[in-house]
Design a protein around this motif. Sequence first.
Motif, mmCIF file in Angstrom:
data_model
loop_
_atom_site.group_PDB
_atom_site.id
_atom_site.type_symbol
_atom_site.label_atom_id
_atom_site.label_comp_id
_atom_site.label_asym_id
_atom_site.label_seq_id
_atom_site.Cartn_x
_atom_site.Cartn_y
_atom_site.Cartn_z
ATOM 1 N N CYS A 133 0.836 -1.202 0.000
ATOM 2 C CA CYS A 133 0.000 0.000 0.000
ATOM 3 C C CYS A 133 0.868 1.248 0.000
ATOM 4 O O CYS A 133 2.052 1.218 0.349
ATOM 5 C CB CYS A 133 -0.915 -0.004 1.221
ATOM 6 N N GLY A 134 0.250 2.360 -0.366
ATOM 7 C CA GLY A 134 0.977 3.609 -0.464
ATOM 8 C C GLY A 134 1.150 4.303 0.874
ATOM 9 O O GLY A 134 0.812 3.768 1.945
ATOM 10 N N GLN A 135 1.657 5.501 0.802
ATOM 11 C CA GLN A 135 1.936 6.292 1.993
ATOM 12 C C GLN A 135 0.645 6.604 2.746
ATOM 13 O O GLN A 135 -0.366 6.954 2.148
ATOM 14 C CB GLN A 135 2.640 7.584 1.565
ATOM 15 N N ASN A 136 0.677 6.426 4.071
ATOM 16 C CA ASN A 136 -0.474 6.683 4.940
ATOM 17 C C ASN A 136 -1.671 5.801 4.596
ATOM 18 O O ASN A 136 -2.822 6.196 4.776
ATOM 19 C CB ASN A 136 -0.887 8.165 4.867
ATOM 20 N N GLN A 137 -1.383 4.607 4.084
ATOM 21 C CA GLN A 137 -2.441 3.653 3.777
ATOM 22 C C GLN A 137 -2.228 2.361 4.562
ATOM 23 O O GLN A 137 -1.101 2.034 4.962
ATOM 24 C CB GLN A 137 -2.492 3.331 2.279
ATOM 25 N N THR A 138 -3.294 1.619 4.755
ATOM 26 C CA THR A 138 -3.265 0.354 5.484
ATOM 27 C C THR A 138 -3.853 -0.747 4.608
ATOM 28 O O THR A 138 -4.874 -0.548 3.931
ATOM 29 C CB THR A 138 -4.082 0.456 6.788
ATOM 30 N N LEU A 139 -3.201 -1.913 4.607
ATOM 31 C CA LEU A 139 -3.717 -3.078 3.883
ATOM 32 C C LEU A 139 -4.664 -3.852 4.792
ATOM 33 O O LEU A 139 -4.337 -4.142 5.944
ATOM 34 C CB LEU A 139 -2.560 -3.981 3.449
ATOM 35 N N CYS A 140 -5.822 -4.192 4.276
ATOM 36 C CA CYS A 140 -6.775 -4.965 5.073
ATOM 37 C C CYS A 140 -7.590 -5.891 4.189
ATOM 38 O O CYS A 140 -7.509 -5.840 2.962
ATOM 39 C CB CYS A 140 -7.692 -4.040 5.868
ATOM 40 N N ASP A 141 -8.374 -6.740 4.840
ATOM 41 C CA ASP A 141 -9.317 -7.664 4.187
ATOM 42 C C ASP A 141 -8.629 -8.686 3.285
ATOM 43 O O ASP A 141 -9.214 -9.150 2.300
ATOM 44 C CB ASP A 141 -10.372 -6.895 3.386
#
Length: 593
Positions: free
Chosen positions: A86-94
């Motif tokens: 994921c990019g900057q200030n992003q979170t990977l989920c699901d």
Amino acid sequence: MKRQASGYALIPQWHRRSSIVVVILTMLPILAFAAISPSDYPQHVPGRCLFSDQFDCDPLGDKQCVPLRVVRDCVKDCLNGADETCGQNQTLCDVGVVGSHDPCGKCVATYSALTQCLDRKWKGLCRENNTYQCRTNENCVLTSWLNDGENDCGDDSDEDPCINGYVTCGPYSPMLPQQPVPEEEFQKRFPGSCAQGQFDCLTHCIDQNQIRDCIKDCPDGMDEACWHGQARCPSPASCMCVDEDQIEAMCSSNNECGPGQFRCVTGGCIANVKVFDGVKHCSDGSDETFCTDYITEPCPTEKPCSYDPWKRNFSCGCPDDSVRTGNGVCRRANERPSADCADIQIQDTSATTGLYTIYRLNCPNSTGCPLTVNCDLKTNGGGYTLIQKRTSASDDFFQNWDDYRDGINKADEANYWIGNSLLYELTSGPNGTAYELLIKLWPATTNQLVEVQYSSFQVGSEAQNFLLTLGLLTQGPSDDMAINRNRPFGTRDRDTDQMSSVTCGVWLRSGWWFGDQCQPDGDLNVPYGVVPDYDHLNGIKWGNVRMNKVEMFIRPVGFTPPSLSSSPSEMHLRCPVFFFLSLCHFIIVAFSS
């Protein structure tokens, strides 16, 4: 000898035009991910790359640039996998959430993760009493929500009583696991990210012998799951999953195996065609080791230990009216050997999808030239022989003419090509049968199966450069192989295309029936991932949509599944290669009715 492309003038016209004309093909049920913004990856775009639409995989390490359009497309093109982060200030989920349309998860703004992510939307309940901590994610659910038919956790752990502790499960329990899963979900775990012969639990790898052994080894129970259309044998000691319409045949008692089946020494029934096929299907291995482990007196050299599928037993030598094949099976002198998976299914109506042995009809010696193939005996009634498979970048299909002629890898490996010589023998040789083509596609962004079918498929001899004769598109979103019709096969070292400036096998780094402009359309053997300095190669595509898995199958035109046939004679109806196919279909339907 052609000069390889080194300048604009030598580039095929289709590629020169691609920078001006953008063609967008709609392919349902494929869904596109949200566009990637360069501002999400300030260190990577463009990084040290030359263009603003490129992604620098490792700004502090070895330089590798990939197109920005392949970032977060569920296929790792960077060696370090940075294009799937994921990019900057992003979170990977699901990731791995049951029922999610995002097979590789989704990237959301970190501040909104609790509201947009299914795998943590109930995280706040973990502070409450009388809650259950979900097995594989951050959710907690109320105990009153357990086993209520709703997948509140996102990983189904709140709906599996053996995981959530609602009941105590021993090595076997009829509650383990009761929910069937899509077959493709099960198959993609084998081997998944593990080594050959292993099953991917997502958290760790287990041996293939631990699948459906009545013990849950995977946290999600996938190793014990049946898939849709299957059921467990009713015996309380059985964890076998069989097709629902085959329960009576496959779940017989130890002493009462059905016709066309071999009874394992310590119990259980397997198909005759699986005896002496090089794989131990019986839990005790007796289908492969009977001659060494259970024959008390060694057989004489002139009468080696053999298996008679008619009598369903082992003996020294074969009956007088039979011959012994190279793998030790007795075959009647006038019996037609199994030449493809349709024959396998016809000869054993209880056979299920998997590896089987067929025999080349023009074998020059008495061995029968046995060959292991992968059979799909379920899709559209079955009868399909796998001829090609691409599931990873672990194997390079930039191979020579001889490699494609003889075949690439084995039928149970992640990537596979059956071989052009065998394709010729099956579709044009002594088999004398017309075949149809099925292509299975799994888009990277959805992983939902899409099927493409062609009415006929025939490959010529090597003297004809394995010329492709392809019928009409009968199912599928687009006719990508239209440009491959009536084209010879070509490779990096066998130039058979119509381009004077380039060799298509080099330009596309594959072996295929190339179009007149070296277009990648329909070419399922192009590199699995992006290739540095080859900006026209961005993975395997169909309808301009990238795939993370493709499979090609053939079966006889007019094949009738044994379960739908009222007599054995109907099962053997096949269309000759020289027959007008629509008329052949009409005759078969009329005869069967």
